[in-house]
Design a protein around this motif. Structure first.
Motif, PDB file in Angstrom:
ATOM      1  N   PRO A 216       2.215  -7.674  -7.702  1.00  0.00           N
ATOM      2  CA  PRO A 216       0.943  -7.347  -7.036  1.00  0.00           C
ATOM      3  C   PRO A 216       1.173  -6.225  -6.018  1.00  0.00           C
ATOM      4  CG  PRO A 216       1.315  -9.717  -7.055  1.00  0.00           C
ATOM      5  CD  PRO A 216       2.577  -9.094  -7.558  1.00  0.00           C
ATOM      6  N   THR A 217       0.347  -5.201  -6.100  1.00  0.00           N
ATOM      7  CA  THR A 217       0.492  -4.071  -5.174  1.00  0.00           C
ATOM      8  C   THR A 217      -0.574  -4.224  -4.100  1.00  0.00           C
ATOM      9  OG1 THR A 217       1.307  -2.737  -6.993  1.00  0.00           O
ATOM     10  CG2 THR A 217       0.599  -1.558  -5.035  1.00  0.00           C
ATOM     11  N   VAL A 218      -0.152  -4.640  -2.917  1.00  0.00           N
ATOM     12  CA  VAL A 218      -1.106  -4.983  -1.858  1.00  0.00           C
ATOM     13  C   VAL A 218      -1.514  -3.736  -1.078  1.00  0.00           C
ATOM     14  CG1 VAL A 218      -1.481  -6.395   0.200  1.00  0.00           C
ATOM     15  CG2 VAL A 218      -0.131  -7.298  -1.718  1.00  0.00           C
ATOM     16  N   CYS A 219      -0.522  -3.030  -0.516  1.00  0.00           N
ATOM     17  CA  CYS A 219      -0.864  -1.867   0.320  1.00  0.00           C
ATOM     18  C   CYS A 219      -0.633  -0.541  -0.412  1.00  0.00           C
ATOM     19  CB  CYS A 219      -0.070  -1.897   1.621  1.00  0.00           C
ATOM     20  SG  CYS A 219       1.695  -1.565   1.400  1.00  0.00           S
ATOM     21  N   GLY A 220       0.386  -0.484  -1.237  1.00  0.00           N
ATOM     22  CA  GLY A 220       0.689   0.744  -1.973  1.00  0.00           C
ATOM     23  C   GLY A 220       1.346   1.819  -1.137  1.00  0.00           C
ATOM     24  N   THR A 221       1.660   1.485   0.107  1.00  0.00           N
ATOM     25  CA  THR A 221       2.190   2.514   1.023  1.00  0.00           C
ATOM     26  C   THR A 221       3.587   2.199   1.537  1.00  0.00           C
ATOM     27  OG1 THR A 221       1.244   1.404   2.928  1.00  0.00           O
ATOM     28  CG2 THR A 221      -0.139   3.053   1.833  1.00  0.00           C
ATOM     29  N   GLY A 222       4.168   1.074   1.124  1.00  0.00           N
ATOM     30  CA  GLY A 222       5.486   0.703   1.633  1.00  0.00           C
ATOM     31  C   GLY A 222       5.414  -0.076   2.931  1.00  0.00           C
ATOM     32  N   ALA A 223       4.234  -0.572   3.310  1.00  0.00           N
ATOM     33  CA  ALA A 223       4.081  -1.228   4.613  1.00  0.00           C
ATOM     34  C   ALA A 223       4.234  -2.744   4.554  1.00  0.00           C
ATOM     35  CB  ALA A 223       2.717  -0.880   5.199  1.00  0.00           C
ATOM     36  N   CYS A 224       3.884  -3.390   3.441  1.00  0.00           N
ATOM     37  CA  CYS A 224       3.798  -4.863   3.463  1.00  0.00           C
ATOM     38  C   CYS A 224       4.997  -5.553   2.810  1.00  0.00           C
ATOM     39  CB  CYS A 224       2.510  -5.312   2.775  1.00  0.00           C
ATOM     40  SG  CYS A 224       2.534  -5.123   0.963  1.00  0.00           S
ATOM     41  N   PHE A 225       5.799  -4.871   2.035  1.00  0.00           N
ATOM     42  CA  PHE A 225       6.972  -5.402   1.334  1.00  0.00           C
ATOM     43  C   PHE A 225       6.609  -6.456   0.274  1.00  0.00           C
ATOM     44  CE2 PHE A 225      11.201  -4.026   3.019  1.00  0.00           C
ATOM     45  CZ  PHE A 225      10.713  -2.896   3.630  1.00  0.00           C
TER      46      PHE A 225
END
Ligand code: FES
Length: 255
Positions: A216-225
């Motif tokens: 699952p891609t939650v943020c897509g920015t590398g912020a949530c791991f």
């Protein structure tokens, strides 16, 4: 990465389960999106507000690339909620392009119990670069209709497990392999694939077998791991959304 808005211009059914959406009003930043890079998408109204039944997470959309009319083609599971004229909010591009070895001539693609879209979106690029391609469809992936694909692509349909006719020959022929597996237990399924390769090939070199990971891609920015993978060659996790989606299976901890 940018947040932009596009519009569904046309919808074309390509087989029983799959459609191609043609998106217009594409931001120029997305013109050079490459195979392997994705978009986090959600349907919105004309003012950009999410629709009332919008899912919490954005969907991960796999683009095939730009058409000659400055529209972007995206492959999606067929779904009656898509209609021409709808607006789409797009966050992307997400991730890194697939990395093909410069020496590779023969590319093997394996879809095992998973939608083969992350593989089929690279076919145009591979054929344009005069690479030979074999697509192996296993388990539920074997029901994916392939009439829309170029006749230059060899399609092999196997059975429920990780086996197909002449598999030793196919594996020996390949210079590089990309695979997708059922996302419900992705690491376990990739481990089964890697074990099969280790049984059939004397040596698996680095940069030969790539798994395309789809957590699952939650943020897509590398912020949530949320999309972190543990690596066997480093204590530092790698993130599917910024470093992926394709990783050398020899480097990922699949236990
Ligand atoms: S989805 Fe948040 S770090 Fe990858």
């Amino acid at each position: 990465m940018r947040l932009t808005q596009a519009k569904i211009e046309r919808i074309r059914r390509i087989n029983a389960q799959t459609i191609h959406l043609e998106l217009g009003l594409i931001d120029e930043a997305l013109y050079r999106i490459k195979p392997g890079q994705t978009l986090l998408a959600r349907l919105v109204d004309a003012s950009g507000e999410p629709l009332a039944w919008d899912p919490y997470l954005r969907e991960q959309w796999w683009p095939l690339g730009m058409t000659g009319q400055n529209t972007l083609l995206v492959e999606r599971p067929a779904n009656p909620r898509y209609e021409p004229g709808q607006y789409v909010s797009l966050l992307g591009p997400i991730g890194e392009p697939y990395r093909f070895s410069q020496r590779a001539k023969n590319i093997l693609l394996i879809a095992y119990d998973a939608d083969p879209t992350p593989l089929t979106i690279m076919l145009t690029w591979l054929l344009r670069n005069q690479l030979n391609v074999t697509l192996v469809l296993l388990g539920r992936a074997r029901h994916y209709g392939t009439d829309h694909l170029s006749a230059e692509v060899e399609v092999i349909r196997g059975e429920d497990g990780l086996e197909w006719d002449d598999m030793v020959m196919t594996l020996g022929w390949a210079d590089q392999l990309y695979a997708v597996v059922a996302p419900d237990d992705e690491r376990q399924n990739f481990k089964a694939l890697l074990d099969m390769l280790l049984d059939r090939k004397v040596v698996i070199p680095q940069r030969f077998a790539y798994g395309i990971f789809q957590p699952p891609t939650v943020c897509g920015t590398g912020a949530c791991f949320a999309c972190a993978l543990r690596m066997s060659n480093s204590s530092r996790p790698r993130l599917t959304c910024t470093d992926g989606p394709a990783f050398d299976l020899l480097n990922v901890r699949l236990d």
